[in-house]
Write a protein that holds these residues in place. Sequence first.
Motif, mmCIF file in Angstrom:
data_model
loop_
_atom_site.group_PDB
_atom_site.id
_atom_site.type_symbol
_atom_site.label_atom_id
_atom_site.label_comp_id
_atom_site.label_asym_id
_atom_site.label_seq_id
_atom_site.Cartn_x
_atom_site.Cartn_y
_atom_site.Cartn_z
ATOM 1 N N VAL A 26 0.824 -1.215 0.000
ATOM 2 C CA VAL A 26 0.000 0.000 0.000
ATOM 3 C C VAL A 26 0.849 1.252 0.000
ATOM 4 O O VAL A 26 0.566 2.226 -0.705
ATOM 5 N N SER A 27 1.923 1.268 0.816
ATOM 6 C CA SER A 27 2.774 2.459 0.918
ATOM 7 C C SER A 27 4.219 2.097 0.576
ATOM 8 O O SER A 27 4.990 1.694 1.446
ATOM 9 N N PRO A 28 4.605 2.215 -0.699
ATOM 10 C CA PRO A 28 5.974 1.867 -1.113
ATOM 11 C C PRO A 28 7.008 2.763 -0.417
ATOM 12 O O PRO A 28 6.761 3.953 -0.181
ATOM 13 N N ARG A 29 8.186 2.164 -0.126
ATOM 14 C CA ARG A 29 9.285 2.895 0.519
ATOM 15 C C ARG A 29 10.599 2.486 -0.119
ATOM 16 O O ARG A 29 10.767 1.337 -0.576
ATOM 17 N N ALA A 30 11.541 3.434 -0.147
ATOM 18 C CA ALA A 30 12.885 3.131 -0.639
ATOM 19 C C ALA A 30 13.654 2.388 0.452
ATOM 20 O O ALA A 30 13.584 2.733 1.630
ATOM 21 N N ALA A 31 14.385 1.355 0.048
ATOM 22 C CA ALA A 31 15.151 0.552 1.012
ATOM 23 C C ALA A 31 16.466 0.126 0.382
ATOM 24 O O ALA A 31 16.626 0.155 -0.854
ATOM 25 N N THR A 32 17.414 -0.228 1.240
ATOM 26 C CA THR A 32 18.734 -0.671 0.789
ATOM 27 C C THR A 32 19.129 -1.922 1.557
ATOM 28 O O THR A 32 18.985 -1.988 2.785
ATOM 29 N N ILE A 33 19.614 -2.911 0.821
ATOM 30 C CA ILE A 33 20.176 -4.128 1.418
ATOM 31 C C ILE A 33 21.697 -4.036 1.314
ATOM 32 O O ILE A 33 22.238 -3.746 0.236
ATOM 33 N N ILE A 34 22.394 -4.248 2.440
ATOM 34 C CA ILE A 34 23.863 -4.242 2.448
ATOM 35 C C ILE A 34 24.336 -5.600 2.982
ATOM 36 O O ILE A 34 23.873 -6.061 4.041
ATOM 37 N N ALA A 35 25.249 -6.232 2.262
ATOM 38 C CA ALA A 35 25.795 -7.532 2.661
ATOM 39 C C ALA A 35 27.167 -7.702 2.024
ATOM 40 O O ALA A 35 27.605 -6.866 1.217
ATOM 41 N N VAL A 36 27.858 -8.765 2.396
ATOM 42 C CA VAL A 36 29.179 -9.072 1.853
ATOM 43 C C VAL A 36 29.051 -10.268 0.928
ATOM 44 O O VAL A 36 28.616 -11.353 1.351
ATOM 45 N N ASP A 37 29.410 -10.073 -0.328
ATOM 46 C CA ASP A 37 29.352 -11.144 -1.317
ATOM 47 C C ASP A 37 30.341 -12.249 -0.922
ATOM 48 O O ASP A 37 31.509 -11.989 -0.631
ATOM 49 N N GLY A 38 29.862 -13.477 -0.921
ATOM 50 C CA GLY A 38 30.703 -14.604 -0.524
ATOM 51 C C GLY A 38 30.452 -15.051 0.900
ATOM 52 O O GLY A 38 30.730 -16.204 1.253
ATOM 53 N N LEU A 39 29.955 -14.153 1.742
ATOM 54 C CA LEU A 39 29.633 -14.497 3.128
ATOM 55 C C LEU A 39 28.136 -14.669 3.351
ATOM 56 O O LEU A 39 27.723 -15.350 4.291
ATOM 57 N N VAL A 40 27.330 -14.036 2.510
ATOM 58 C CA VAL A 40 25.881 -14.045 2.695
ATOM 59 C C VAL A 40 25.242 -15.053 1.739
ATOM 60 O O VAL A 40 25.756 -15.317 0.644
ATOM 61 N N ASN A 41 24.131 -15.626 2.169
ATOM 62 C CA ASN A 41 23.337 -16.516 1.310
ATOM 63 C C ASN A 41 22.447 -15.644 0.423
ATOM 64 O O ASN A 41 21.348 -15.251 0.820
ATOM 65 N N THR A 42 22.925 -15.332 -0.755
ATOM 66 C CA THR A 42 22.224 -14.399 -1.628
ATOM 67 C C THR A 42 20.862 -14.937 -2.062
ATOM 68 O O THR A 42 19.908 -14.174 -2.229
ATOM 69 N N ARG A 43 20.756 -16.241 -2.234
ATOM 70 C CA ARG A 43 19.462 -16.813 -2.651
ATOM 71 C C ARG A 43 18.423 -16.633 -1.549
ATOM 72 O O ARG A 43 17.273 -16.275 -1.827
ATOM 73 N N ALA A 44 18.821 -16.903 -0.302
ATOM 74 C CA ALA A 44 17.872 -16.747 0.802
ATOM 75 C C ALA A 44 17.432 -15.295 0.937
ATOM 76 O O ALA A 44 16.249 -15.003 1.158
ATOM 77 N N VAL A 45 18.374 -14.354 0.798
ATOM 78 C CA VAL A 45 18.030 -12.936 0.894
ATOM 79 C C VAL A 45 17.100 -12.530 -0.248
ATOM 80 O O VAL A 45 16.124 -11.793 -0.049
ATOM 81 N N GLY A 46 17.397 -13.031 -1.449
ATOM 82 C CA GLY A 46 16.566 -12.672 -2.595
ATOM 83 C C GLY A 46 15.157 -13.218 -2.502
ATOM 84 O O GLY A 46 14.170 -12.506 -2.751
ATOM 85 N N VAL A 47 15.046 -14.513 -2.124
ATOM 86 C CA VAL A 47 13.741 -15.182 -2.129
ATOM 87 C C VAL A 47 12.910 -14.811 -0.904
ATOM 88 O O VAL A 47 11.691 -14.622 -1.006
ATOM 89 N N GLU A 48 13.560 -14.696 0.270
ATOM 90 C CA GLU A 48 12.810 -14.538 1.516
ATOM 91 C C GLU A 48 12.766 -13.093 2.024
ATOM 92 O O GLU A 48 12.031 -12.804 2.968
ATOM 93 N N VAL A 49 13.574 -12.203 1.432
ATOM 94 C CA VAL A 49 13.568 -10.812 1.887
ATOM 95 C C VAL A 49 13.155 -9.864 0.751
ATOM 96 O O VAL A 49 12.129 -9.185 0.830
ATOM 97 N N ILE A 50 13.974 -9.822 -0.298
ATOM 98 C CA ILE A 50 13.748 -8.827 -1.352
ATOM 99 C C ILE A 50 12.460 -9.100 -2.124
ATOM 100 O O ILE A 50 11.645 -8.197 -2.343
ATOM 101 N N GLU A 51 12.245 -10.338 -2.533
ATOM 102 C CA GLU A 51 11.054 -10.659 -3.349
ATOM 103 C C GLU A 51 9.748 -10.366 -2.613
ATOM 104 O O GLU A 51 8.875 -9.676 -3.165
#
Length: 451
Positions: A26-51
Amino acid sequence: MLLEQIKQILGESGDIIKLDFMTGGVSPRAATIIAVDGLVNTRAVGVEVIEPLTLHGITWFAAQKEESNVNEIVRSILSGDAALIFDGEEKATVFDSKGFSLRGISEPGQENVIKGPKDSFIEAIRTNTALIRRRLNTPSLRLVDVKLGKEAQTNAVVVYLDGKAEPEKVQEVLKRLEKVSEKFIKSTSSIEESLKDSRWSIFPQVMYTERPDKLCANIAEGKIGILVDGYPLAFVVPAVFNMLFQSGEDYSQNYAHGSYVRLLRYVGAFLSLIIPAFYVAITTFHHEMLPTNLMLSIIKSKQAVSFTTFLEVFSLLVAFEILIEAGIRLPKSIGQAVSIIGGLVVGDAAVSAKLISPAIVVVVATTGICGFVVSNGDLANSFRITRILLLVSAGFAGLYGLSLGLIFMLYYLCQTTSLGAPYMTAYKDGDSAIRDGLLRLPRGRHKTGRN
């Protein structure tokens, strides 16, 4: 702003992921994800957070927390977590999304047993705590998280059983770990020296193990374990002298075999200490104590050798130590071959060149073999140093020097403590020493509990 502070601290590193996006709902907001490539599970962040955030404006990630301290947020990011920061907010949502590559659980490299578990610790601390929790399935198990290092803080866990471990000892361990002064934990010595009662002692006051079952057995007896992220082993305190002669194989086999092998370790360790010094003392100062035929044989073998017995033994011991180090540092495929062939070739060439007598080769070889029966590597290294000191004492004063050296060593061991526990506590009475000290009697015969 919080986001700008984090970006300034992390800088423009190539492995830092900074993803800007708009949430849905309903109310879109700008957001930023910060992580370290190689240390973070990018798939989990993409599927369970960003999507879900971009589609519905919500997330259902299970392990998350809110944090407003910028230093804690940065530490979490550098540990493999992902931080979500909404535009204009002064707090971040931190997701436990670690996903760096790990090696699988494998067999122990140095503490193998025939009848026993085949798993060992790895470099991931949470995998190691799970291995412990799997064996000690009790609500009294306590895992206390601590941070080591002043700048790059390393995760560590203090493990003990509530009601078994002495509370004052647990507090002392936590206190000592908090005082680790190094900025970075470069090696295990940073932890070991902080846990020692005497940093100048050459004898180990902290026991290490790569076996989860061995750590759990010690914890069940009231000891305290320390796990450090990035190291595939655990430390145990207090570590007293008899613990360093114990092996998991002692308790996996029949009590008679376990007692026999343990006695062999004690005898082998003692012989590795005194054989070179005793030989030098007897052949240099106390000829009358040797049988005539043996003495004549030793004299005959030394006739063409121009060096003294002390110099022969000392130089060959040093050469033996160099061969051991060479075998350790070289690749495994050629390390053992160099140690064996080097010892045979150098020893035979030295005898042929009349630099040393054949008896010295036998003495040093026997000493080395006896030293290998000591199951704890730190204790074996301590005996290697003590062996040289006893040799020097015997070289100056014969059996009197050797006796004084052994007496001083025993006195020093009796004065040593580990986290306040007397080093020789297992031998304070004969019954305790026989039950599970020098021997390993059947289970009903030895107590479980603190030493």
